[in-house]
Design a protein around this motif. Structure first.
Motif, PDB file in Angstrom:
ATOM      1  N   ALA A  17     -44.936 -23.127 -24.745  1.00  0.00           N
ATOM      2  CA  ALA A  17     -43.764 -22.395 -25.889  1.00  0.00           C
ATOM      3  C   ALA A  17     -43.572 -21.434 -24.167  1.00  0.00           C
ATOM      4  N   THR A  31     -32.230 -11.305 -31.993  1.00  0.00           N
ATOM      5  CA  THR A  31     -33.186 -11.531 -32.409  1.00  0.00           C
ATOM      6  C   THR A  31     -33.832 -12.378 -31.340  1.00  0.00           C
ATOM      7  N   ALA A  32     -33.164 -13.050 -30.518  1.00  0.00           N
ATOM      8  CA  ALA A  32     -33.457 -13.779 -29.483  1.00  0.00           C
ATOM      9  C   ALA A  32     -34.759 -13.749 -28.273  1.00  0.00           C
ATOM     10  N   VAL A  33     -35.498 -14.650 -28.372  1.00  0.00           N
ATOM     11  CA  VAL A  33     -36.441 -14.679 -27.657  1.00  0.00           C
ATOM     12  C   VAL A  33     -37.172 -15.777 -26.716  1.00  0.00           C
ATOM     13  N   SER A  36     -36.104 -19.897 -26.506  1.00  0.00           N
ATOM     14  CA  SER A  36     -35.462 -19.963 -28.427  1.00  0.00           C
ATOM     15  C   SER A  36     -34.754 -21.406 -28.149  1.00  0.00           C
ATOM     16  N   ARG A  37     -34.026 -21.526 -26.546  1.00  0.00           N
ATOM     17  CA  ARG A  37     -33.707 -22.747 -26.778  1.00  0.00           C
ATOM     18  C   ARG A  37     -34.477 -24.110 -26.634  1.00  0.00           C
ATOM     19  N   LEU A  38     -34.931 -23.879 -26.259  1.00  0.00           N
ATOM     20  CA  LEU A  38     -36.475 -25.383 -25.909  1.00  0.00           C
ATOM     21  C   LEU A  38     -36.814 -25.434 -27.137  1.00  0.00           C
ATOM     22  N   ALA A  39     -36.839 -24.147 -27.508  1.00  0.00           N
ATOM     23  CA  ALA A  39     -38.088 -24.465 -28.736  1.00  0.00           C
ATOM     24  C   ALA A  39     -36.802 -25.009 -30.739  1.00  0.00           C
ATOM     25  N   PHE A  40     -35.981 -24.387 -29.804  1.00  0.00           N
ATOM     26  CA  PHE A  40     -34.996 -24.806 -31.364  1.00  0.00           C
ATOM     27  C   PHE A  40     -34.681 -26.401 -30.963  1.00  0.00           C
ATOM     28  N   TRP A  41     -34.234 -26.543 -30.187  1.00  0.00           N
ATOM     29  CA  TRP A  41     -34.156 -28.281 -30.047  1.00  0.00           C
ATOM     30  C   TRP A  41     -35.580 -29.579 -29.921  1.00  0.00           C
ATOM     31  N   VAL A  42     -36.611 -28.293 -29.670  1.00  0.00           N
ATOM     32  CA  VAL A  42     -37.781 -29.645 -29.511  1.00  0.00           C
ATOM     33  C   VAL A  42     -38.335 -29.362 -31.424  1.00  0.00           C
ATOM     34  N   PHE A  43     -37.637 -28.347 -32.207  1.00  0.00           N
ATOM     35  CA  PHE A  43     -37.479 -28.274 -33.856  1.00  0.00           C
ATOM     36  C   PHE A  43     -36.817 -29.156 -34.853  1.00  0.00           C
TER      37      PHE A  43
END
Lengths: 337, 295
Positions: A17, A31-33, A36-43
């Motif tokens: 991550a 709130t962007a950490v 976040s973009r990678l995490a969003f699409w993985v989820f």
């Protein structure tokens, strides 16, 4: 659940991550950490892929197929334009199935509503053993419609004198009835099995609704001299239950429209007791396996159901889902606490 | 305990003796009514057990037999020895477990991302989910059958399970749940140096278990009892017959082994009843929380 929780982060583990993709240009938000973009699409991707493959693609394909003749084959054989749709306007079996649904819903929806609400009020008023009675009434919800149909057909309402219903009639000297053999009688079987299977579920919804009513209201009513059971119900309980009633109404209507299991198991050969879904099943996967016609039928039924749901939402208030988002429980809890 | 507290909405006023008597009378009537209904609701279960253990003579009897003359439990072993039934139970168990678990995991991830990870696509994706939610699952059995047939998955466990894994409804519920999820918890995790995946695994998942359990029970009961889709996918062959399709086949054909059939029906209830009895408290709370479910 333990296996499921393990597999979710497993996906994350393959792509660490913190090391975000270089130069990811997401606009910085409060709130962007990083990552976040990678995490969003993985989820989101696993769900999204499935949604496209098993909802969007089938519906688009089926819509395409609905303009063709395709009997027993997935390959369109002849373009018929709107012919498949026009077929339903002239098919008596289809209109009959809608009438069947209408009459059936007119009966099963209010009866289920009344019985489940009545039981909820009854159980809610019990000073002791509430949990026991709730469980007993809720237990049938665990049964499948197939098991329900089996018991109803072979034991309770069998045409034999040894069936439960017939022996009960026998006590009064009434001759055995062939319950599934002719018209008014099979409705008794169909309605009672559905009541047994679904009442417990709606009772629990009503119980939840009843227990959310702030006790303050009843206390105030008592001070105003409203203590009798019926008036209490009329002036406090019923208005307070409105959101639950609206949700239950919608769920019951949709459930009645989707009636399939008990009809196909109890009265498989009676064309006059064919609710829409059974009709569609017979067109699409029965002897004819008419996939083009079936696709058109599926679209029509889907449209009808969506319209029913939307109309109901418009006239009777928000659906359960919306109601939930609009009225956070925290606020209500605050009132009663 | 909370139910006991809630069961008495009106605080007991210092009633007179007459009032007390009226209250007792009302309670007696209430208990009588609810006991009668409960007995009626439990009657079919009794009939199932009774028929399953009835000897052939009782079943052939011309009159109603309330109590089996000589209980005979061999019907259960007879059913279990027939290879089709255990096979159908196994298929159903695999289907229900994978479907339920898969639906929850996929939906929790998607719902979390839509609620909590800032992204321009979150809004449009959620709208798309709502649209799919409106499409009734029951009427999409034909389009789904077409795709499963195209993939060559008819009469296979894959065909039973895979199309059902993607529950727009669960995504919706999880998104709502995560919208109310305390931000402070996540921020605490970030301060400890966790990234998105770390926060999800260490902080979000543990705090979601109760909510997820309620959905799990509803999902398990729903998929164990599912009939239409299994009939569509596996009704014709024998490779992936579920226990509901198996039982149904005896209803449309003629059967003579009544005690065996009722024993099979009872055995088919065992997994659901176990899940039900163990997690009932959660289920009732979950139904109340989610407002609806896939009963």
């Amino acid at each position: 659940m333990s296996s499921s929780t393990a597999s979710a982060p497993g996906r994350g583990g393959t792509s660490p991550a913190p090391s975000r993709p270089p130069g990811s240009g997401t606009r910085p938000r409060a709130t962007a950490v990083k990552g976040s973009r990678l995490a969003f699409w993985v989820f989101v991707t696993p769900f999204l892929v499935g949604l496209v493959l098993f909802t969007v693609v089938p519906i688009v394909w089926s819509t395409g197929l609905s303009f063709f003749e395709a009997r027993g084959t997935l390959t369109p054989t002849r373009f018929v334009g709107l012919g498949n749709f026009a077929h339903f306007l002239t098919d008596d079996a289809f209109t009959n199935s809608l009438v069947t649904f209408f009459v059936y819903a007119l009966f099963i929806v209010p009866v289920t509503m009344a019985v489940s609400l009545g039981l909820a009020v009854l159980v809610n008023g019990l000073p002791r053993f509430q949990a026991f009675y709730r469980s007993a009434l809720f237990l049938p919800v665990a049964c499948s419609y197939v098991v329900g149909s089996l018991v109803w057909k072979l034991a309770l309402f069998s045409g034999l004198p040894s069936g439960v219903a017939n022996s009960a009639l026998g006590v009064f000297g009434i001759a055995p009835v062939s319950w599934l053999g002719s018209s008014p009688y099979w409705w008794i079987v169909l309605v009672t099995v559905r009541l047994w299977l679904q009442v417990g579920f709606y009772m629990v919804l009503f119980l939840a609704g009843l227990q959310r009513i702030p006790p303050v209201l009843y206390e105030a009513a008592m001070l105003d001299g409203v203590s009798a059971g019926f008036r209490r119900f009329r002036y406090i309980t019923w208005p307070q239950l409105r959101p639950t009633v609206a949700a239950v109404l919608l769920l019951l209507l949709v459930a009645a429209f989707q009636a399939f299991d008990e009809f196909i198991n109890l009265v498989p050969t009676n064309p006059s007791t064919r609710p829409p879904l059974v009709y569609l099943y017979n067109v699409a996967l029965g002897a004819q396996r008419d996939f083009g016609l079936g696709s058109a039928g599926a679209l029509i039924l889907t449209a009808i159901m969506v319209v029913v749901a939307l109309l109901q939402t418009k006239f009777f208030g928000f659906s359960a889902a919306e109601d939930r988002t609009k009225a956070p429980r925290r606020r209500r809890g605050g009132v009663s606490a | 305990m909370s139910t006991a507290q809630l069961s008495r909405p009106v605080p007991r006023a210092a009633g007179t003796g007459k009032r007390q008597a009226a209250r007792t009378g009302a309670n007696v009537a209430r208990y009588a009514a609810v006991t009668l209904v409960a007995l009626l609701f439990l009657l079919p279960f009794y009939i199932m057990v009774k028929t399953a253990v009835s000897p052939a003579a009782d079943i052939a009897s011309r009159t109603f037999v309330l109590w089996p003359s000589d209980p005979d439990w061999s019907s259960f072993s007879r059913v279990l020895d027939d290879p089709t039934f255990p096979r159908a139970m196994l298929n159903t168990a695999v289907m229900a477990v994978v479907l339920t678990g898969g639906q929850i995991v996929l939906a929790a991830m998607a719902g979390y991302a839509m609620a909590r990870i800032p992204n321009r696509a979150a809004g449009p994706l959620f709208s798309a989910t709502i649209v799919v939610l409106l499409i009734p699952a029951a009427t999409t059995f034909l389009p789904n059958f077409l795709i499963v047939a195209k993939l060559g998955w008819v009469d296979s466990l894959r065909g039973l399970v895979v199309p059902g894994l993607f529950s727009a409804f669960n995504v919706f519920l999880f998104r709502q749940f995560f919208l109310n999820f305390p931000k402070e918890l996540e921020e605490a995790g970030r301060l400890d140096g966790l990234g998105y995946f770390g926060v999800f695994r260490r902080i979000v998942v543990p705090n979601t278990l109760a909510f997820a359990s309620a959905l799990t029970v509803l999902g398990f009961v729903g998929s164990w009892n599912a009939f239409l889709w299994p009939l569509v996918v596996a009704g014709g062959g024998s490779g992936a017959v579920t226990v509901q399709v198996y039982l149904s086949s005896f209803l449309t054909a003629q059967t003579f082994d009544y005690s065996g059939l009722f024993a099979a029906a009872l055995l088919s209830l065992v997994p659901v009843l176990l899940v039900f009895l163990v997690l009932q408290r959660w289920l009732v709370r979950g139904v109340a929380e989610t407002g609806m479910g896939g009963g």
